[in-house]
Motif scaffolding. Structure first.
Motif, PDB file in Angstrom:
ATOM      1  N   UNK A  13      -8.267  14.289 -11.370  1.00 24.07           N
ATOM      2  CA  UNK A  13      -8.407  12.221 -10.856  1.00 24.07           C
ATOM      3  C   UNK A  13      -7.403  11.997 -10.998  1.00 24.07           C
ATOM      4  N   UNK A  14      -7.282  13.228 -10.174  1.00 22.21           N
ATOM      5  CA  UNK A  14      -5.162  12.859  -9.221  1.00 22.21           C
ATOM      6  C   UNK A  14      -4.967  12.147  -8.104  1.00 22.21           C
ATOM      7  N   UNK A  15      -3.767  11.671  -8.252  1.00 20.72           N
ATOM      8  CA  UNK A  15      -4.269  10.671  -6.929  1.00 20.72           C
ATOM      9  C   UNK A  15      -3.287  10.342  -5.851  1.00 20.72           C
ATOM     10  N   UNK A  16      -2.216  11.573  -5.446  1.00 26.28           N
ATOM     11  CA  UNK A  16      -1.911  11.925  -4.709  1.00 26.28           C
ATOM     12  C   UNK A  16      -2.682  12.140  -2.701  1.00 26.28           C
ATOM     13  N   UNK A  17      -4.484  11.896  -2.779  1.00 27.79           N
ATOM     14  CA  UNK A  17      -4.630  12.438  -2.103  1.00 27.79           C
ATOM     15  C   UNK A  17      -5.134  10.647  -1.314  1.00 27.79           C
ATOM     16  N   UNK A  35     -12.912   5.516   6.290  1.00 29.23           N
ATOM     17  CA  UNK A  35     -13.836   6.033   5.758  1.00 29.23           C
ATOM     18  C   UNK A  35     -13.535   7.757   4.957  1.00 29.23           C
ATOM     19  N   UNK A  36     -11.627   8.189   5.298  1.00 29.59           N
ATOM     20  CA  UNK A  36     -12.055   8.722   4.530  1.00 29.59           C
ATOM     21  C   UNK A  36     -11.997   8.290   2.836  1.00 29.59           C
ATOM     22  N   UNK A  37     -11.476   7.197   2.626  1.00 28.92           N
ATOM     23  CA  UNK A  37     -10.980   6.212   1.199  1.00 28.92           C
ATOM     24  C   UNK A  37     -12.451   6.657   0.446  1.00 28.92           C
ATOM     25  N   UNK A  38     -13.681   6.041   1.897  1.00 27.16           N
ATOM     26  CA  UNK A  38     -15.134   5.561   1.077  1.00 27.16           C
ATOM     27  C   UNK A  38     -15.407   6.719   1.083  1.00 27.16           C
ATOM     28  N   UNK A  39     -15.459   7.984   0.935  1.00 25.05           N
ATOM     29  CA  UNK A  39     -15.294   9.335   0.729  1.00 25.05           C
ATOM     30  C   UNK A  39     -15.730   9.367  -0.468  1.00 25.05           C
ATOM     31  N   UNK A  40     -14.517   9.180  -1.252  1.00 19.22           N
ATOM     32  CA  UNK A  40     -13.374   9.427  -1.790  1.00 19.22           C
ATOM     33  C   UNK A  40     -14.256   8.596  -3.232  1.00 19.22           C
ATOM     34  N   UNK A  41     -14.358   7.490  -2.866  1.00 18.21           N
ATOM     35  CA  UNK A  41     -14.982   6.515  -3.738  1.00 18.21           C
ATOM     36  C   UNK A  41     -16.277   7.513  -4.133  1.00 18.21           C
ATOM     37  N   UNK A  77      -4.841   6.083  -9.328  1.00 20.14           N
ATOM     38  CA  UNK A  77      -5.641   6.055  -7.858  1.00 20.14           C
ATOM     39  C   UNK A  77      -6.485   5.017  -7.808  1.00 20.14           C
ATOM     40  N   UNK A  78      -7.232   4.096  -8.112  1.00 19.76           N
ATOM     41  CA  UNK A  78      -8.159   3.361  -8.374  1.00 19.76           C
ATOM     42  C   UNK A  78      -7.048   2.318  -7.673  1.00 19.76           C
ATOM     43  N   UNK A 103       6.843   6.355  -7.735  1.00 13.84           N
ATOM     44  CA  UNK A 103       6.173   7.660  -7.960  1.00 13.84           C
ATOM     45  C   UNK A 103       5.346   7.681  -8.504  1.00 13.84           C
ATOM     46  N   UNK A 104       4.877   6.028  -9.622  1.00 12.24           N
ATOM     47  CA  UNK A 104       3.910   5.584 -10.454  1.00 12.24           C
ATOM     48  C   UNK A 104       3.116   4.716 -10.016  1.00 12.24           C
ATOM     49  N   UNK A 105       2.984   4.340  -8.272  1.00 14.28           N
ATOM     50  CA  UNK A 105       2.697   3.087  -8.175  1.00 14.28           C
ATOM     51  C   UNK A 105       2.647   2.155  -8.246  1.00 14.28           C
ATOM     52  N   UNK A 106       4.172   1.596  -8.880  1.00 17.04           N
ATOM     53  CA  UNK A 106       4.782   0.080  -9.137  1.00 17.04           C
ATOM     54  C   UNK A 106       5.111  -0.068  -7.905  1.00 17.04           C
ATOM     55  N   UNK A 107       4.534  -1.252  -6.729  1.00 18.95           N
ATOM     56  CA  UNK A 107       5.612  -1.992  -6.061  1.00 18.95           C
ATOM     57  C   UNK A 107       6.615  -2.602  -6.682  1.00 18.95           C
ATOM     58  N   UNK A 108       8.082  -2.002  -5.787  1.00 17.08           N
ATOM     59  CA  UNK A 108       9.253  -2.328  -5.826  1.00 17.08           C
ATOM     60  C   UNK A 108       9.624  -3.564  -4.796  1.00 17.08           C
TER      61      UNK A 108
END
Length: 183
Positions: A13-17, A35-41, A77-78, A103-108
């Motif tokens: 369940x890694x988030x990089x993609x 479309x790629x995001x929809x396929x991932x979900x 990922x989510x 790198x941990x997806x926190x907005x700065x």
């Protein structure tokens, strides 16, 4: 157990993609990334959903699941998949957001005076933004400028070109990270 090519058989369940899809969607504005995001979900829902949440995939061939849901699944990922489809979130550039993610997806927030402050602190800054950022920006602008409507009402996109970028836009960093990217 590795498959051919040295890759692992599982998916933790890694988030990089999802992160890459989010950034490409923001940089290009191309709906293909949605479309790629929809396929991932759809894939995560079909394969990883369990009664109490989501589980890592132990073996992608058999779809055998591992009894674990890492915290980065929810926190990264989510988050990237949510931001991909939410057009009104505060981090979107077109909503006035000037943020970069850690790198941990926190907005700065990006400070408008960071170049001046960095120079005062003795950090060397490149004089121009990276080629990658200039090309992504030029692609997005050229696509918007060259979009034409045909008599059938269908929209045709001309091939992207770097020539479409305005001079004042070429050196403007995308998401404020241009000086961190290699030239």
């Amino acid at each position: 157990q590795p498959l051919s090519g040295g890759t692992r058989r599982g998916y933790p369940l890694r988030p990089e993609l999802a992160e890459s899809v989010y950034y490409m969607s923001q940089a290009t504005g191309d709906p293909t990334w949605l479309v790629a995001g929809k396929d991932m979900i759809r894939s995560v829902e079909q394969t990883c959903r369990v009664a109490c949440g989501y589980a890592s995939v132990k073996d992608i061939k058999t779809e055998h699941l591992h009894d674990a849901m890492p915290s980065f699944f929810l926190s990264e990922l989510l988050k990237y998949l949510y931001l991909l489809f939410d057009e009104t979130n505060f981090v979107r550039e077109d909503q006035g957001g000037q943020y970069v993610f850690t790198t941990e997806a926190h907005p700065l927030p990006i400070r408008s005076d960071w170049h001046r402050l960095a120079a005062e602190m003795g950090f060397a800054l490149p004089s121009q933004t990276s080629t990658l950022v200039r090309n992504a920006k030029a692609y997005r602008e050229a696509k918007a400028e060259r979009s034409t409507t045909q008599p059938s009402g269908r929209t045709r996109q001309s091939p992207p070109t770097n020539k479409g970028a305005r001079a004042d836009q070429r050196d403007r960093p995308l998401w404020g990270t241009a000086s961190l990217l290699p030239e």
